[in-house]
Write a protein that holds these residues in place. Structure first.
Motif, PDB file in Angstrom:
ATOM      1  N   ILE A   1      10.380  14.824 -22.684  1.00  0.00           N
ATOM      2  CA  ILE A   1      10.696  15.106 -20.568  1.00  0.00           C
ATOM      3  C   ILE A   1      10.106  13.484 -20.110  1.00  0.00           C
ATOM      4  N   THR A   2      10.626  13.065 -19.710  1.00  0.00           N
ATOM      5  CA  THR A   2      11.097  11.549 -18.685  1.00  0.00           C
ATOM      6  C   THR A   2      11.038  11.756 -17.726  1.00  0.00           C
ATOM      7  N   GLY A   3      10.604  10.990 -17.232  1.00  0.00           N
ATOM      8  CA  GLY A   3      10.577   9.882 -15.537  1.00  0.00           C
ATOM      9  C   GLY A   3       9.071  10.250 -15.061  1.00  0.00           C
ATOM     10  N   LEU A   4       7.670  10.672 -15.679  1.00  0.00           N
ATOM     11  CA  LEU A   4       6.924  10.742 -15.722  1.00  0.00           C
ATOM     12  C   LEU A   4       5.950   9.957 -14.443  1.00  0.00           C
ATOM     13  N   ARG A   5       4.846   9.794 -14.439  1.00  0.00           N
ATOM     14  CA  ARG A   5       3.807   9.131 -13.672  1.00  0.00           C
ATOM     15  C   ARG A   5       2.868   8.572 -14.389  1.00  0.00           C
ATOM     16  N   SER A   6       2.186   7.861 -14.194  1.00  0.00           N
ATOM     17  CA  SER A   6       1.841   6.971 -15.855  1.00  0.00           C
ATOM     18  C   SER A   6       0.489   6.789 -14.786  1.00  0.00           C
ATOM     19  N   ASN A   7      -0.331   7.750 -16.731  1.00  0.00           N
ATOM     20  CA  ASN A   7      -2.259   8.201 -16.565  1.00  0.00           C
ATOM     21  C   ASN A   7      -2.078   9.090 -15.325  1.00  0.00           C
ATOM     22  N   SER A   8      -1.021  10.322 -15.468  1.00  0.00           N
ATOM     23  CA  SER A   8      -1.515  11.439 -15.015  1.00  0.00           C
ATOM     24  C   SER A   8      -1.071  12.764 -15.433  1.00  0.00           C
ATOM     25  N   MET A   9      -2.025  13.304 -15.006  1.00  0.00           N
ATOM     26  CA  MET A   9      -2.177  15.048 -15.984  1.00  0.00           C
ATOM     27  C   MET A   9      -1.171  15.197 -15.467  1.00  0.00           C
ATOM     28  N   TYR A  10      -0.362  16.022 -16.666  1.00  0.00           N
ATOM     29  CA  TYR A  10       0.570  17.345 -16.441  1.00  0.00           C
ATOM     30  C   TYR A  10       0.344  18.917 -16.762  1.00  0.00           C
ATOM     31  N   LEU A  11       0.349  19.520 -16.340  1.00  0.00           N
ATOM     32  CA  LEU A  11      -0.089  21.433 -16.467  1.00  0.00           C
ATOM     33  C   LEU A  11       0.783  21.787 -16.690  1.00  0.00           C
ATOM     34  N   MET A  12       1.202  22.173 -18.003  1.00  0.00           N
ATOM     35  CA  MET A  12       3.136  23.181 -18.089  1.00  0.00           C
ATOM     36  C   MET A  12       3.229  24.058 -18.819  1.00  0.00           C
ATOM     37  N   ARG A  13       3.975  25.167 -19.052  1.00  0.00           N
ATOM     38  CA  ARG A  13       3.698  26.292 -19.896  1.00  0.00           C
ATOM     39  C   ARG A  13       5.596  26.346 -20.505  1.00  0.00           C
TER      40      ARG A  13
ATOM     41  N   SER B   1       9.717  35.505 -25.050  1.00  0.00           N
ATOM     42  CA  SER B   1       8.444  35.474 -25.405  1.00  0.00           C
ATOM     43  C   SER B   1       6.994  35.484 -24.131  1.00  0.00           C
ATOM     44  N   GLN B   2       6.142  35.656 -24.403  1.00  0.00           N
ATOM     45  CA  GLN B   2       4.467  35.253 -23.780  1.00  0.00           C
ATOM     46  C   GLN B   2       5.228  33.737 -23.985  1.00  0.00           C
ATOM     47  N   THR B   3       4.110  33.288 -22.508  1.00  0.00           N
ATOM     48  CA  THR B   3       3.660  31.325 -22.312  1.00  0.00           C
ATOM     49  C   THR B   3       2.343  30.945 -22.961  1.00  0.00           C
ATOM     50  N   THR B   4       2.601  29.570 -23.323  1.00  0.00           N
ATOM     51  CA  THR B   4       1.538  28.646 -24.087  1.00  0.00           C
ATOM     52  C   THR B   4       0.858  27.915 -22.196  1.00  0.00           C
ATOM     53  N   PRO B   5      -0.436  27.727 -22.196  1.00  0.00           N
ATOM     54  CA  PRO B   5      -0.510  26.874 -20.793  1.00  0.00           C
ATOM     55  C   PRO B   5      -0.684  26.089 -21.945  1.00  0.00           C
ATOM     56  N   ILE B   6       0.000  24.171 -21.682  1.00  0.00           N
ATOM     57  CA  ILE B   6      -1.148  23.360 -22.357  1.00  0.00           C
ATOM     58  C   ILE B   6      -1.164  22.248 -20.849  1.00  0.00           C
ATOM     59  N   ALA B   7      -2.153  21.341 -21.181  1.00  0.00           N
ATOM     60  CA  ALA B   7      -2.364  20.135 -20.060  1.00  0.00           C
ATOM     61  C   ALA B   7      -2.238  18.581 -21.124  1.00  0.00           C
ATOM     62  N   VAL B   8      -1.942  17.808 -20.827  1.00  0.00           N
ATOM     63  CA  VAL B   8      -0.676  16.998 -21.533  1.00  0.00           C
ATOM     64  C   VAL B   8      -1.376  15.695 -20.249  1.00  0.00           C
ATOM     65  N   GLN B   9      -1.435  14.665 -20.997  1.00  0.00           N
ATOM     66  CA  GLN B   9      -2.020  13.245 -20.034  1.00  0.00           C
ATOM     67  C   GLN B   9      -1.211  12.557 -20.620  1.00  0.00           C
ATOM     68  N   THR B  10      -0.384  11.845 -19.539  1.00  0.00           N
ATOM     69  CA  THR B  10       0.592  10.139 -19.945  1.00  0.00           C
ATOM     70  C   THR B  10      -0.698   9.225 -20.348  1.00  0.00           C
ATOM     71  N   LEU B  11       0.136   8.074 -20.861  1.00  0.00           N
ATOM     72  CA  LEU B  11      -0.551   6.640 -20.760  1.00  0.00           C
ATOM     73  C   LEU B  11      -1.175   5.894 -19.368  1.00  0.00           C
ATOM     74  N   ASP B  12      -1.818   4.977 -19.452  1.00  0.00           N
ATOM     75  CA  ASP B  12      -1.395   3.859 -17.971  1.00  0.00           C
ATOM     76  C   ASP B  12       0.093   2.906 -18.853  1.00  0.00           C
ATOM     77  N   TRP B  13       0.219   1.761 -17.684  1.00  0.00           N
ATOM     78  CA  TRP B  13       0.813   1.587 -18.752  1.00  0.00           C
ATOM     79  C   TRP B  13       0.633  -0.192 -19.837  1.00  0.00           C
ATOM     80  N   SER B  14      -0.945  -0.753 -19.517  1.00  0.00           N
ATOM     81  CA  SER B  14      -1.862  -1.118 -20.590  1.00  0.00           C
ATOM     82  C   SER B  14      -1.993  -1.082 -21.414  1.00  0.00           C
ATOM     83  N   THR B  15      -2.365   0.837 -21.721  1.00  0.00           N
ATOM     84  CA  THR B  15      -2.200   1.036 -22.815  1.00  0.00           C
ATOM     85  C   THR B  15      -1.300   1.470 -23.707  1.00  0.00           C
ATOM     86  N   ASP B  16       0.169   1.583 -22.946  1.00  0.00           N
ATOM     87  CA  ASP B  16       1.686   2.055 -23.548  1.00  0.00           C
ATOM     88  C   ASP B  16       1.614   0.329 -24.375  1.00  0.00           C
TER      89      ASP B  16
END
Length: 311
Positions: A274-286, A296-311
Protein backbone atom coordinates in the motif's frame (compact mmCIF):
# COMPACT_ATOMS: atom_id res chain seq x y z
CA UNK A 1 34.94 -106.15 63.06
CA UNK A 2 34.22 -106.85 59.40
CA UNK A 3 30.48 -106.40 59.82
CA UNK A 4 31.04 -103.13 61.66
CA UNK A 5 33.12 -101.73 58.75
CA UNK A 6 30.53 -102.79 56.24
CA UNK A 7 27.87 -101.00 58.26
CA UNK A 8 29.93 -97.79 58.30
CA UNK A 9 30.51 -97.95 54.53
CA UNK A 10 26.80 -98.48 53.83
CA UNK A 11 25.85 -95.65 56.18
CA UNK A 12 28.31 -93.26 54.53
CA UNK A 13 27.00 -94.16 51.08
CA UNK A 14 23.41 -93.55 52.21
CA UNK A 15 24.33 -90.13 53.59
CA UNK A 16 26.01 -89.23 50.30
CA UNK A 17 22.89 -90.14 48.35
CA UNK A 18 20.68 -88.10 50.68
CA UNK A 19 22.89 -85.03 50.38
CA UNK A 20 22.95 -85.25 46.58
CA UNK A 21 19.17 -85.55 46.30
CA UNK A 22 18.68 -82.56 48.54
CA UNK A 23 20.81 -80.43 46.19
CA UNK A 24 18.57 -81.10 43.16
CA UNK A 25 16.06 -78.37 42.10
CA UNK A 26 12.57 -78.94 40.74
CA UNK A 27 11.92 -77.82 37.16
CA UNK A 28 9.48 -74.90 37.23
CA UNK A 29 7.65 -74.46 33.87
CA UNK A 30 6.32 -71.16 32.54
CA UNK A 31 3.60 -70.14 30.07
CA UNK A 32 4.95 -67.40 27.80
CA UNK A 33 1.86 -66.21 25.91
CA UNK A 34 -1.87 -66.84 25.57
CA UNK A 35 -4.00 -66.20 22.46
CA UNK A 36 -7.48 -66.92 21.24
CA UNK A 37 -8.46 -67.84 17.69
CA UNK A 38 -11.57 -66.85 15.79
CA UNK A 39 -13.00 -70.36 16.34
CA UNK A 40 -12.91 -69.70 20.13
CA UNK A 41 -9.89 -71.95 20.71
CA UNK A 42 -7.60 -70.75 23.48
CA UNK A 43 -3.97 -71.72 22.92
CA UNK A 44 -0.68 -70.89 24.58
CA UNK A 45 3.08 -71.33 24.37
CA UNK A 46 5.40 -72.75 26.99
CA UNK A 47 8.69 -70.96 27.63
CA UNK A 48 11.31 -73.00 25.70
CA UNK A 49 14.00 -71.84 28.12
CA UNK A 50 12.31 -73.99 30.79
CA UNK A 51 12.18 -77.46 29.17
CA UNK A 52 10.17 -79.13 31.90
CA UNK A 53 7.96 -82.16 31.61
CA UNK A 54 4.44 -80.71 31.62
CA UNK A 55 1.94 -82.92 33.41
CA UNK A 56 -1.10 -80.71 32.76
CA UNK A 57 -2.34 -77.12 32.59
CA UNK A 58 -4.73 -75.52 35.04
CA UNK A 59 -7.26 -73.24 33.34
CA UNK A 60 -9.05 -70.50 35.29
CA UNK A 61 -11.69 -68.42 33.49
CA UNK A 62 -13.60 -65.50 35.01
CA UNK A 63 -16.21 -63.43 33.17
CA UNK A 64 -17.35 -59.86 33.78
CA UNK A 65 -20.85 -61.23 34.48
CA UNK A 66 -19.57 -63.27 37.44
CA UNK A 67 -19.30 -66.53 35.47
CA UNK A 68 -16.38 -68.78 36.45
CA UNK A 69 -14.85 -71.99 35.09
CA UNK A 70 -11.91 -73.98 36.51
CA UNK A 71 -10.50 -77.19 35.04
CA UNK A 72 -7.28 -78.87 33.84
CA UNK A 73 -6.17 -80.07 30.40
CA UNK A 74 -3.15 -81.94 29.09
CA UNK A 75 -2.93 -80.28 25.65
CA UNK A 76 -1.69 -76.73 24.97
CA UNK A 77 -5.11 -75.61 23.74
CA UNK A 78 -8.75 -75.79 24.77
CA UNK A 79 -12.07 -75.25 22.97
CA UNK A 80 -14.04 -72.43 24.61
CA UNK A 81 -16.95 -72.27 22.19
CA UNK A 82 -19.28 -72.88 25.13
CA UNK A 83 -18.57 -69.36 26.45
CA UNK A 84 -20.75 -66.38 25.61
CA UNK A 85 -19.64 -64.36 22.57
CA UNK A 86 -18.61 -60.77 23.33
CA UNK A 87 -18.55 -61.29 27.07
CA UNK A 88 -15.27 -60.05 28.52
CA UNK A 89 -13.25 -62.89 30.04
CA UNK A 90 -10.02 -63.24 31.99
CA UNK A 91 -8.05 -66.36 31.05
CA UNK A 92 -5.27 -67.67 33.32
CA UNK A 93 -3.17 -70.66 32.22
CA UNK A 94 -0.86 -72.28 34.80
CA UNK A 95 1.56 -75.09 33.83
CA UNK A 96 2.15 -77.99 36.23
CA UNK A 97 5.19 -80.25 36.11
CA UNK A 98 4.93 -83.31 38.36
CA UNK A 99 2.94 -81.43 40.99
CA UNK A 100 5.24 -78.39 40.70
CA UNK A 101 3.09 -75.32 39.93
CA UNK A 102 4.75 -73.12 37.31
CA UNK A 103 4.50 -69.47 36.30
CA UNK A 104 1.03 -68.55 34.98
CA UNK A 105 0.08 -66.17 32.18
CA UNK A 106 -3.14 -64.13 32.21
CA UNK A 107 -4.94 -62.52 29.28
CA UNK A 108 -8.17 -60.50 29.22
CA UNK A 109 -10.16 -60.71 26.01
CA UNK A 110 -13.51 -61.55 24.44
CA UNK A 111 -14.75 -64.72 22.86
CA UNK A 112 -14.50 -63.46 19.28
CA UNK A 113 -17.14 -63.40 16.61
CA UNK A 114 -17.17 -66.74 14.79
CA UNK A 115 -15.37 -67.08 11.44
CA UNK A 116 -18.68 -67.20 9.55
CA UNK A 117 -20.05 -64.02 11.17
CA UNK A 118 -21.62 -61.56 8.71
CA UNK A 119 -19.24 -58.56 8.51
CA UNK A 120 -21.29 -56.64 5.93
CA UNK A 121 -21.56 -52.88 6.56
CA UNK A 122 -25.04 -51.41 6.42
CA UNK A 123 -26.21 -47.75 6.21
CA UNK A 124 -22.87 -46.01 5.66
CA UNK A 125 -23.78 -42.33 6.04
CA UNK A 126 -22.34 -38.89 6.84
CA UNK A 127 -23.27 -35.58 8.43
CA UNK A 128 -21.51 -32.26 9.01
CA UNK A 129 -20.95 -30.60 12.37
CA UNK A 130 -19.48 -27.20 11.65
CA UNK A 131 -16.36 -28.03 9.65
CA UNK A 132 -16.10 -31.62 10.90
CA UNK A 133 -17.28 -34.55 8.79
CA UNK A 134 -18.98 -37.25 10.89
CA UNK A 135 -19.16 -40.76 9.43
CA UNK A 136 -21.44 -43.47 10.85
CA UNK A 137 -22.26 -47.03 9.86
CA UNK A 138 -23.90 -50.21 11.17
CA UNK A 139 -23.41 -53.95 10.80
CA UNK A 140 -26.10 -55.69 8.80
CA UNK A 141 -26.23 -58.43 11.45
CA UNK A 142 -26.02 -56.83 14.90
CA UNK A 143 -27.13 -59.84 16.96
CA UNK A 144 -23.57 -60.98 17.80
CA UNK A 145 -22.08 -57.56 18.56
CA UNK A 146 -18.73 -56.22 17.41
CA UNK A 147 -16.44 -56.76 20.41
CA UNK A 148 -13.54 -58.17 18.36
CA UNK A 149 -14.05 -55.94 15.33
CA UNK A 150 -12.16 -52.91 14.18
CA UNK A 151 -12.97 -50.89 11.09
CA UNK A 152 -10.59 -49.82 8.33
CA UNK A 153 -11.63 -46.37 7.11
CA UNK A 154 -10.12 -45.04 3.85
CA UNK A 155 -10.48 -41.46 2.64
CA UNK A 156 -9.43 -40.75 -0.96
CA UNK A 157 -9.09 -37.24 -2.38
CA UNK A 158 -10.25 -37.81 -5.96
CA UNK A 159 -8.91 -34.41 -7.10
CA UNK A 160 -5.34 -35.20 -6.06
CA UNK A 161 -5.45 -38.98 -5.88
CA UNK A 162 -4.14 -39.04 -2.29
CA UNK A 163 -5.36 -41.66 0.20
CA UNK A 164 -5.52 -41.57 4.00
CA UNK A 165 -6.56 -44.55 6.11
CA UNK A 166 -7.08 -45.27 9.78
CA UNK A 167 -8.25 -48.12 11.99
CA UNK A 168 -11.31 -47.19 14.05
CA UNK A 169 -12.92 -48.84 17.07
CA UNK A 170 -16.67 -48.37 17.18
CA UNK A 171 -18.99 -47.46 14.35
CA UNK A 172 -18.38 -43.74 14.05
CA UNK A 173 -15.51 -41.48 13.01
CA UNK A 174 -14.84 -37.74 12.98
CA UNK A 175 -12.75 -36.38 10.11
CA UNK A 176 -11.29 -32.86 10.29
CA UNK A 177 -9.00 -33.05 7.25
CA UNK A 178 -11.59 -32.67 4.49
CA UNK A 179 -11.64 -29.53 2.37
CA UNK A 180 -14.71 -27.86 0.84
CA UNK A 181 -15.09 -27.99 -2.94
CA UNK A 182 -13.37 -31.42 -3.12
CA UNK A 183 -14.77 -34.80 -4.17
CA UNK A 184 -13.98 -37.65 -1.78
CA UNK A 185 -14.45 -41.39 -1.91
CA UNK A 186 -14.80 -43.01 1.52
CA UNK A 187 -14.54 -46.75 2.14
CA UNK A 188 -15.08 -48.70 5.34
CA UNK A 189 -14.82 -52.41 6.07
CA UNK A 190 -15.05 -54.52 9.22
CA UNK A 191 -12.08 -56.65 10.31
CA UNK A 192 -12.43 -59.49 12.80
CA UNK A 193 -9.17 -59.13 14.77
CA UNK A 194 -9.24 -62.66 16.18
CA UNK A 195 -6.58 -64.93 14.71
CA UNK A 196 -6.62 -65.46 11.79
CA UNK A 197 -7.96 -61.97 10.96
CA UNK A 198 -10.80 -61.80 8.42
CA UNK A 199 -12.08 -58.79 6.49
CA UNK A 200 -15.64 -58.05 5.46
CA UNK A 201 -16.80 -56.43 2.20
CA UNK A 202 -16.19 -52.74 1.49
CA UNK A 203 -18.95 -50.15 1.87
CA UNK A 204 -18.38 -47.06 -0.28
CA UNK A 205 -19.62 -43.49 -0.06
CA UNK A 206 -18.89 -40.66 -2.53
CA UNK A 207 -19.17 -37.11 -1.25
CA UNK A 208 -18.78 -33.74 -2.96
CA UNK A 209 -18.04 -31.09 -0.36
CA UNK A 210 -19.85 -27.82 -1.05
CA UNK A 211 -18.54 -24.27 -1.27
CA UNK A 212 -17.49 -22.52 1.91
CA UNK A 213 -16.05 -19.07 2.47
CA UNK A 214 -12.57 -18.87 3.94
CA UNK A 215 -11.84 -18.06 7.55
CA UNK A 216 -10.80 -14.47 8.22
CA UNK A 217 -7.18 -13.92 7.07
CA UNK A 218 -4.38 -13.68 9.65
CA UNK A 219 -1.69 -11.02 9.52
CA UNK A 220 1.72 -12.70 9.20
CA UNK A 221 4.14 -9.78 8.88
CA UNK A 222 4.33 -6.00 8.34
CA UNK A 223 7.06 -3.92 6.74
CA UNK A 224 6.41 -0.26 7.51
CA UNK A 225 8.05 2.71 5.79
CA UNK A 226 7.33 6.41 5.81
CA UNK A 227 4.83 6.37 2.95
CA UNK A 228 4.11 2.67 2.37
CA UNK A 229 3.20 -0.58 4.05
CA UNK A 230 3.92 -4.15 2.87
CA UNK A 231 1.54 -6.62 4.46
CA UNK A 232 1.74 -10.44 4.28
CA UNK A 233 -1.34 -12.47 5.19
CA UNK A 234 -1.91 -16.15 5.94
CA UNK A 235 -4.92 -17.90 4.38
CA UNK A 236 -6.43 -21.34 4.99
CA UNK A 237 -4.48 -23.01 2.20
CA UNK A 238 -5.34 -26.73 1.79
CA UNK A 239 -7.91 -26.52 4.57
CA UNK A 240 -10.15 -24.71 2.05
CA UNK A 241 -9.47 -25.46 -1.60
CA UNK A 242 -12.44 -23.59 -3.03
CA UNK A 243 -11.13 -21.40 -5.91
CA UNK A 244 -9.79 -18.06 -4.71
CA UNK A 245 -10.88 -14.82 -6.36
CA UNK A 246 -9.44 -11.77 -4.63
CA UNK A 247 -7.98 -10.27 -1.47
CA UNK A 248 -9.30 -6.91 -0.32
CA UNK A 249 -8.04 -4.24 2.09
CA UNK A 250 -10.56 -1.58 3.15
CA UNK A 251 -8.74 1.49 4.41
CA UNK A 252 -11.86 3.64 4.72
CA UNK A 253 -11.49 7.08 3.14
CA UNK A 254 -7.73 6.69 2.70
CA UNK A 255 -7.34 3.70 0.40
CA UNK A 256 -8.96 0.52 -0.91
CA UNK A 257 -6.72 -2.16 -2.38
CA UNK A 258 -7.73 -5.37 -4.16
CA UNK A 259 -5.37 -8.16 -5.25
CA UNK A 260 -6.58 -10.86 -7.72
CA UNK A 261 -5.88 -14.40 -6.54
CA UNK A 262 -7.02 -16.61 -9.43
CA UNK A 263 -4.36 -19.19 -10.26
CA UNK A 264 -1.93 -18.24 -7.47
CA UNK A 265 0.83 -20.80 -6.89
CA UNK A 266 0.74 -20.61 -3.08
CA UNK A 267 -2.83 -20.31 -1.79
CA UNK A 268 -1.68 -20.13 1.82
CA UNK A 269 -0.16 -16.59 1.76
CA UNK A 270 -0.77 -13.31 -0.01
CA UNK A 271 1.31 -10.11 0.06
CA UNK A 272 0.37 -6.58 -0.95
CA UNK A 273 1.94 -3.13 -0.90
CA UNK A 274 0.00 0.00 0.00
CA UNK A 275 1.65 3.22 -1.18
CA UNK A 276 0.95 6.96 -1.11
CA UNK A 277 0.51 7.12 2.66
CA UNK A 278 1.39 9.96 5.03
CA UNK A 279 4.43 9.55 7.26
CA UNK A 280 4.10 9.00 11.00
CA UNK A 281 0.39 8.24 10.70
CA UNK A 282 -1.84 5.51 12.09
CA UNK A 283 -4.07 3.68 9.63
CA UNK A 284 -7.01 1.47 10.52
CA UNK A 285 -8.03 -1.14 7.96
CA UNK A 286 -9.97 -4.35 7.45
CA UNK A 287 -8.83 -7.35 5.39
CA UNK A 288 -10.95 -10.09 3.81
CA UNK A 289 -10.59 -12.78 1.15
CA UNK A 290 -13.09 -13.94 -1.48
CA UNK A 291 -13.43 -17.44 -2.94
CA UNK A 292 -16.21 -19.31 -4.73
CA UNK A 293 -18.03 -19.57 -1.40
CA UNK A 294 -18.16 -15.82 -0.92
CA UNK A 295 -16.36 -13.31 1.30
CA UNK A 296 -14.70 -14.23 4.57
CA UNK A 297 -15.14 -12.40 7.83
CA UNK A 298 -12.92 -9.30 8.07
CA UNK A 299 -9.74 -8.95 10.12
CA UNK A 300 -9.26 -5.44 11.59
CA UNK A 301 -5.71 -4.13 12.14
CA UNK A 302 -4.01 -0.80 12.91
CA UNK A 303 -0.56 0.01 11.49
CA UNK A 304 1.51 3.19 11.81
CA UNK A 305 3.87 4.46 9.16
CA UNK A 306 7.34 5.69 10.11
CA UNK A 307 8.46 9.27 10.14
CA UNK A 308 11.01 10.38 7.57
CA UNK A 309 13.95 10.42 9.96
CA UNK A 310 13.32 6.83 11.05
CA UNK A 311 12.79 5.68 7.48
Amino acid sequence: MVSKNVFLIVAATYCTIIDKSQGQEDCVPSVKSVSIASNATLFWEVDPDRPCEITNFKIDIEGDREDEYHFTVTESFVDLSFLEICEKWQFTVTPISNEVIGFAHTMTSYIPLPPDADLTINRFRFSLSGRTLILEWDLRNQTLGDCTLEYLLTLQDLDRGTIEDAYVEGRTARVDTVSPCITYEMNVRAINQAHPAREGPIARLNLVMGNRAQSAPTLKSVEAKATSLTLTWTLEGDANRCPLRSFYIDGGNYFNVSVPLQGVEDPSTVSMEITGLRSNSMYLMRASVENSGGWSQTTPIAVQTLDWSTD
